[in-house]
Motif scaffolding. Structure first.
Motif, PDB file in Angstrom:
ATOM      1  N   UNK A 183       0.850  -1.193   0.000  1.00  0.00           N
ATOM      2  CA  UNK A 183       0.000   0.000   0.000  1.00  0.00           C
ATOM      3  C   UNK A 183       0.886   1.244   0.000  1.00  0.00           C
ATOM      4  N   UNK A 184       0.339   2.323  -0.503  1.00  0.00           N
ATOM      5  CA  UNK A 184       1.016   3.627  -0.444  1.00  0.00           C
ATOM      6  C   UNK A 184       0.563   4.330   0.823  1.00  0.00           C
ATOM      7  N   UNK A 185       1.517   4.890   1.563  1.00  0.00           N
ATOM      8  CA  UNK A 185       1.211   5.467   2.865  1.00  0.00           C
ATOM      9  C   UNK A 185       1.450   6.975   2.857  1.00  0.00           C
ATOM     10  N   UNK A 186       0.436   7.711   3.329  1.00  0.00           N
ATOM     11  CA  UNK A 186       0.510   9.171   3.438  1.00  0.00           C
ATOM     12  C   UNK A 186       0.496   9.532   4.924  1.00  0.00           C
ATOM     13  N   UNK A 187       1.488  10.271   5.385  1.00  0.00           N
ATOM     14  CA  UNK A 187       1.649  10.575   6.803  1.00  0.00           C
ATOM     15  C   UNK A 187       1.673  12.094   6.968  1.00  0.00           C
ATOM     16  N   UNK A 188       0.534  12.656   7.445  1.00  0.00           N
ATOM     17  CA  UNK A 188       0.381  14.101   7.588  1.00  0.00           C
ATOM     18  C   UNK A 188       0.707  14.478   9.034  1.00  0.00           C
ATOM     19  N   UNK A 189       1.769  15.210   9.234  1.00  0.00           N
ATOM     20  CA  UNK A 189       2.201  15.542  10.590  1.00  0.00           C
ATOM     21  C   UNK A 189       1.272  16.594  11.193  1.00  0.00           C
ATOM     22  N   UNK A 190       0.805  16.312  12.408  1.00  0.00           N
ATOM     23  CA  UNK A 190      -0.084  17.219  13.119  1.00  0.00           C
ATOM     24  C   UNK A 190       0.626  17.923  14.270  1.00  0.00           C
ATOM     25  N   UNK A 191       1.506  17.207  14.931  1.00  0.00           N
ATOM     26  CA  UNK A 191       2.218  17.757  16.086  1.00  0.00           C
ATOM     27  C   UNK A 191       3.588  17.109  16.174  1.00  0.00           C
ATOM     28  N   UNK A 192       4.598  17.903  16.556  1.00  0.00           N
ATOM     29  CA  UNK A 192       5.936  17.355  16.718  1.00  0.00           C
ATOM     30  C   UNK A 192       6.636  17.156  15.390  1.00  0.00           C
ATOM     31  N   UNK A 193       7.594  16.245  15.377  1.00  0.00           N
ATOM     32  CA  UNK A 193       8.388  15.982  14.182  1.00  0.00           C
ATOM     33  C   UNK A 193       8.537  14.479  13.953  1.00  0.00           C
ATOM     34  N   UNK A 194       8.570  14.111  12.680  1.00  0.00           N
ATOM     35  CA  UNK A 194       8.946  12.760  12.296  1.00  0.00           C
ATOM     36  C   UNK A 194      10.282  12.845  11.558  1.00  0.00           C
ATOM     37  N   UNK A 195      11.239  12.023  11.994  1.00  0.00           N
ATOM     38  CA  UNK A 195      12.543  11.957  11.338  1.00  0.00           C
ATOM     39  C   UNK A 195      12.608  10.666  10.535  1.00  0.00           C
ATOM     40  N   UNK A 196      13.120  10.749   9.312  1.00  0.00           N
ATOM     41  CA  UNK A 196      13.163   9.597   8.420  1.00  0.00           C
ATOM     42  C   UNK A 196      14.592   9.378   7.924  1.00  0.00           C
ATOM     43  N   UNK A 197      15.007   8.126   7.919  1.00  0.00           N
ATOM     44  CA  UNK A 197      16.316   7.748   7.391  1.00  0.00           C
ATOM     45  C   UNK A 197      16.126   6.963   6.110  1.00  0.00           C
ATOM     46  N   UNK A 238       0.061  12.188  13.965  1.00  0.00           N
ATOM     47  CA  UNK A 238      -0.156  12.379  12.533  1.00  0.00           C
ATOM     48  C   UNK A 238      -1.498  11.799  12.118  1.00  0.00           C
ATOM     49  N   UNK A 239      -1.985  12.271  10.982  1.00  0.00           N
ATOM     50  CA  UNK A 239      -3.109  11.649  10.278  1.00  0.00           C
ATOM     51  C   UNK A 239      -2.473  10.749   9.230  1.00  0.00           C
ATOM     52  N   UNK A 240      -2.835   9.474   9.235  1.00  0.00           N
ATOM     53  CA  UNK A 240      -2.211   8.516   8.321  1.00  0.00           C
ATOM     54  C   UNK A 240      -3.247   7.871   7.417  1.00  0.00           C
ATOM     55  N   UNK A 241      -2.969   7.932   6.107  1.00  0.00           N
ATOM     56  CA  UNK A 241      -3.804   7.285   5.097  1.00  0.00           C
ATOM     57  C   UNK A 241      -2.982   6.213   4.396  1.00  0.00           C
ATOM     58  N   UNK A 242      -3.542   5.016   4.277  1.00  0.00           N
ATOM     59  CA  UNK A 242      -2.921   3.962   3.482  1.00  0.00           C
ATOM     60  C   UNK A 242      -3.903   3.536   2.403  1.00  0.00           C
TER      61      UNK A 242
END
Length: 217
Positions: A120-134, A168-172
């Protein structure tokens, strides 16, 4: 069974899967990622600063205005913990069906783990704080902040971190049942938190059945 027959069966199975994946599955999608992004940005501008609960209610209300009963009303009592890919957080299921899920996901204290490899394709909309990705091969973190959108393509993998409080709000969109083993593996083979397992199974099945009754697969 000889190799010729096996190759014929495999060819038929793969052809059917390709047809369903390419031409049937996308027709089941109801959520527009851009509409969700606009709702997130509008809600961030309206909700009282620092009041994450008010933000959840605002987003949920706007989603119900657009998507009606396909969105579960927000209820603070319906959150559940989630352990997956060595990360722990909590989630609220707003929608679940065979082809899509839409949830609030996050943590009050931070977490880190493996995204999983998903059909699935995942959409991650940040609402509060931070997400760090490697991203593999990139020695610098990619940092997403409130209002930003992180997209994880199907079949791809990343390491991710929520260093402190992050929601976050997450859509898959894709084959959602194929994502469930990843979501349950840590519980079944590590945490043994069968109360959370039962709660997650109940809310997921309930949402999927209700979607199917409405003709949404």
């Amino acid at each position: 069974m000889n190799y010729f027959k096996l190759s014929i069966i495999l060819g038929v199975v793969l052809s059917v899967y390709y047809y369903l994946d390419t031409y049937v599955l996308p027709t089941s999608y109801i959520f527009d990622p851009q509409v969700l992004h606009d709702i997130v940005k509008d809600s961030l501008a309206i909700a009282p600063a620092g009041n994450t609960t008010a933000l959840f209610y605002e987003i949920n209300s706007k989603l119900r205005d657009v998507y009606g009963d396909n969105i579960n009303p927000y209820n603070t009592e319906d959150w559940m913990f989630n352990n997956a890919g060595n990360a722990m957080g909590s989630m609220f299921i707003q929608h679940a069906s065979i082809s899509e899920y839409l949830i609030f996901f996050g943590t009050a204290i931070g977490t880190e783990g493996h995204t999983g490899v998903h059909p699935a394709r995942d959409y991650f909309y940040i609402l509060k704080g931070e997400q760090w990705v490697h991203d593999l091969g990139n020695p610098e973190p990619i940092i997403y902040k409130p209002g930003d959108l992180h997209i994880l393509e199907r079949g791809f993998v990343q390491q991710y971190s929520m260093p402190t409080t992050c929601f976050a709000l997450e859509l898959a969109q894709g084959w959602i049942p194929g994502m469930l083993p990843f979501g349950f593996a840590d519980t079944l083979f590590s945490t043994l938190d069968f109360g959370t397992f039962a709660r997650t199974t109940y809310f997921t099945a309930k949402a999927m059945v209700e979607s199917a009754i409405r003709g949404k697969f």
